[in-house]
Design a protein around this motif. Sequence first.
Motif, short mmCIF file in Angstrom:
data_model
loop_
_atom_site.label_atom_id
_atom_site.label_comp_id
_atom_site.label_asym_id
_atom_site.label_seq_id
_atom_site.Cartn_x
_atom_site.Cartn_y
_atom_site.Cartn_z
N SER A 117 0.83 -1.21 0.00
CA SER A 117 0.00 0.00 0.00
C SER A 117 0.86 1.26 0.00
N GLY A 118 1.98 1.21 0.70
CA GLY A 118 2.87 2.37 0.72
C GLY A 118 3.51 2.60 -0.63
N PHE A 119 4.00 1.52 -1.25
CA PHE A 119 4.62 1.64 -2.57
C PHE A 119 3.59 2.10 -3.61
N ALA A 120 2.36 1.59 -3.51
CA ALA A 120 1.31 1.98 -4.45
C ALA A 120 0.99 3.46 -4.32
N THR A 121 0.97 3.95 -3.07
CA THR A 121 0.70 5.36 -2.83
C THR A 121 1.81 6.24 -3.40
N LYS A 122 3.05 5.81 -3.22
CA LYS A 122 4.18 6.56 -3.78
C LYS A 122 4.07 6.64 -5.30
N LEU A 123 3.75 5.52 -5.94
CA LEU A 123 3.59 5.51 -7.40
C LEU A 123 2.46 6.45 -7.84
N ALA A 124 1.34 6.40 -7.12
CA ALA A 124 0.20 7.25 -7.47
C ALA A 124 0.53 8.72 -7.30
N SER A 125 1.40 9.04 -6.34
CA SER A 125 1.76 10.43 -6.10
C SER A 125 2.66 10.99 -7.19
N MET A 126 3.31 10.11 -7.95
CA MET A 126 4.25 10.54 -8.99
C MET A 126 3.72 10.32 -10.40
N ASN A 127 2.53 9.71 -10.50
CA ASN A 127 1.96 9.39 -11.80
C ASN A 127 0.48 9.77 -11.82
N ASN A 128 -0.22 9.38 -12.86
CA ASN A 128 -1.64 9.74 -12.99
C ASN A 128 -2.51 8.53 -13.34
N PHE A 166 13.09 1.20 6.34
CA PHE A 166 11.90 1.31 5.50
C PHE A 166 10.83 2.08 6.25
N PRO A 167 10.99 3.39 6.42
CA PRO A 167 9.97 4.16 7.16
C PRO A 167 8.62 4.20 6.45
N MET A 168 8.61 4.19 5.11
CA MET A 168 7.39 4.11 4.30
C MET A 168 6.29 5.06 4.79
N PRO A 169 6.49 6.36 4.66
CA PRO A 169 5.50 7.34 5.14
C PRO A 169 4.33 7.51 4.18
N THR A 170 3.43 6.56 4.20
CA THR A 170 2.26 6.59 3.31
C THR A 170 1.50 7.91 3.44
N TYR A 178 -1.04 1.12 6.05
CA TYR A 178 -0.47 1.64 7.29
C TYR A 178 -0.23 3.14 7.13
N TYR A 179 -0.20 3.86 8.23
CA TYR A 179 0.08 5.30 8.21
C TYR A 179 1.54 5.50 7.82
N SER A 180 2.40 4.70 8.43
CA SER A 180 3.81 4.58 8.07
C SER A 180 4.31 3.32 8.75
N LEU A 181 5.35 2.70 8.19
CA LEU A 181 5.88 1.50 8.83
C LEU A 181 6.57 1.85 10.14
N SER A 182 7.04 3.08 10.26
CA SER A 182 7.63 3.53 11.52
C SER A 182 6.59 3.47 12.64
N LYS A 183 5.35 3.89 12.30
CA LYS A 183 4.26 3.87 13.28
C LYS A 183 3.90 2.44 13.68
N LYS A 200 2.53 10.86 4.04
CA LYS A 200 3.16 11.97 3.33
C LYS A 200 2.91 11.88 1.83
N TRP A 201 3.06 10.68 1.28
CA TRP A 201 2.88 10.49 -0.16
C TRP A 201 1.44 10.69 -0.58
N LEU A 202 0.51 10.34 0.31
CA LEU A 202 -0.92 10.43 -0.02
C LEU A 202 -1.34 11.88 -0.30
N LYS A 203 -0.64 12.82 0.29
CA LYS A 203 -0.97 14.24 0.10
C LYS A 203 -0.84 14.68 -1.36
N TYR A 204 -0.03 13.96 -2.13
CA TYR A 204 0.24 14.37 -3.51
C TYR A 204 -0.52 13.53 -4.55
N VAL A 205 -1.38 12.64 -4.09
CA VAL A 205 -2.17 11.81 -5.00
C VAL A 205 -3.35 12.63 -5.52
N GLN A 206 -3.56 12.59 -6.84
CA GLN A 206 -4.62 13.40 -7.45
C GLN A 206 -5.77 12.56 -8.01
#
Length: 289
Positions: free
Chosen positions: A152-163, A195-199, A173-178, A201-207
């Motif tokens: 889910s974290g990796f998917a969110t990062k991809l979505a934040s950088m693509n369309n 691997f902090p994986m801050p989902t 998860y909110y982040s793996l650190s949490k 943070k990345w979710l803020k940039y998903v459109q």
Amino acid sequence: MSYWLYIVLLVLGIYVGISVLLYFLQDYLMFKPEKLDKDFQFHYENQEIEEYNVETRDGATINGLHFKSKEPKGVVFYLKGNSKSMKGWGKFAVDFTRHGFDVIMVDYRGFGKSTGRRTQKAVKRDLQVVYNKIKENVDEKYVILYGRSLGSGFATKLASMNNPRMLILDAPYYSLSKVAKRYVPFMPLSILIKFPMPTYKWLKYVQCPIHIIHGTDDKLIPYKTSVKLSKIKPKLTTLHSIIGGGHKNLNTFEYYHKVLDEIITSKPKKINLEGSSIHVKHSSKTANA
């Protein structure tokens, strides 16, 4: 040396020792990969598949599977959890191919037949390379990103950088650190975790539209995590609750399949709020309001 100074130094030494162990053993604790021989043959009943390999710029090989439907409506890039390999995860592709969607799935570095040193940066880069290859054949408006647990974290990062057409998060998860903090609350994980994986943070940039699916009885990643994530981009996000669902059994719930069906097969439509009570406020003076 005084007794209390000795105690302080002893406790400090133990603390540092545990920190060092956590730093070097976290990969073993966090990931449960299943290795597959190079000549292993994937097989799934009633599924047409094509195996492929992607070579990375640092010499690693990312092994993947393409599950094919007869007349594809689009492609689901399925990012799996932190255990096993595609050998087991591939059986979930049917939840999309039966609706007419192709599925692309990969094993992360060190999983299955994939090779290479696993780091957060390297895995993110690998997945972007695969996503780019998907875009070479399919317009992004037909691409769905589906991330399950770790994915889910990796998917969110991809979505934040693509369309992509949409992002679906399954037990995110909110982040793996949490997550790690729940088990070792006294450790400086912001420094130690690789691997902090801050989902969040990345979710803020998903459109694109965001759909979050989570079981209310998830003991590993609590349901409240998804409630919290759903508030980051509320206008784009829909939270789907699977009552009684745990972390690994959502696919055994009929409602999960109903939700998934509605998400991937329906077209988004704008709601006409004219004449509704959207702007009506309850009076605080009315006791029964």
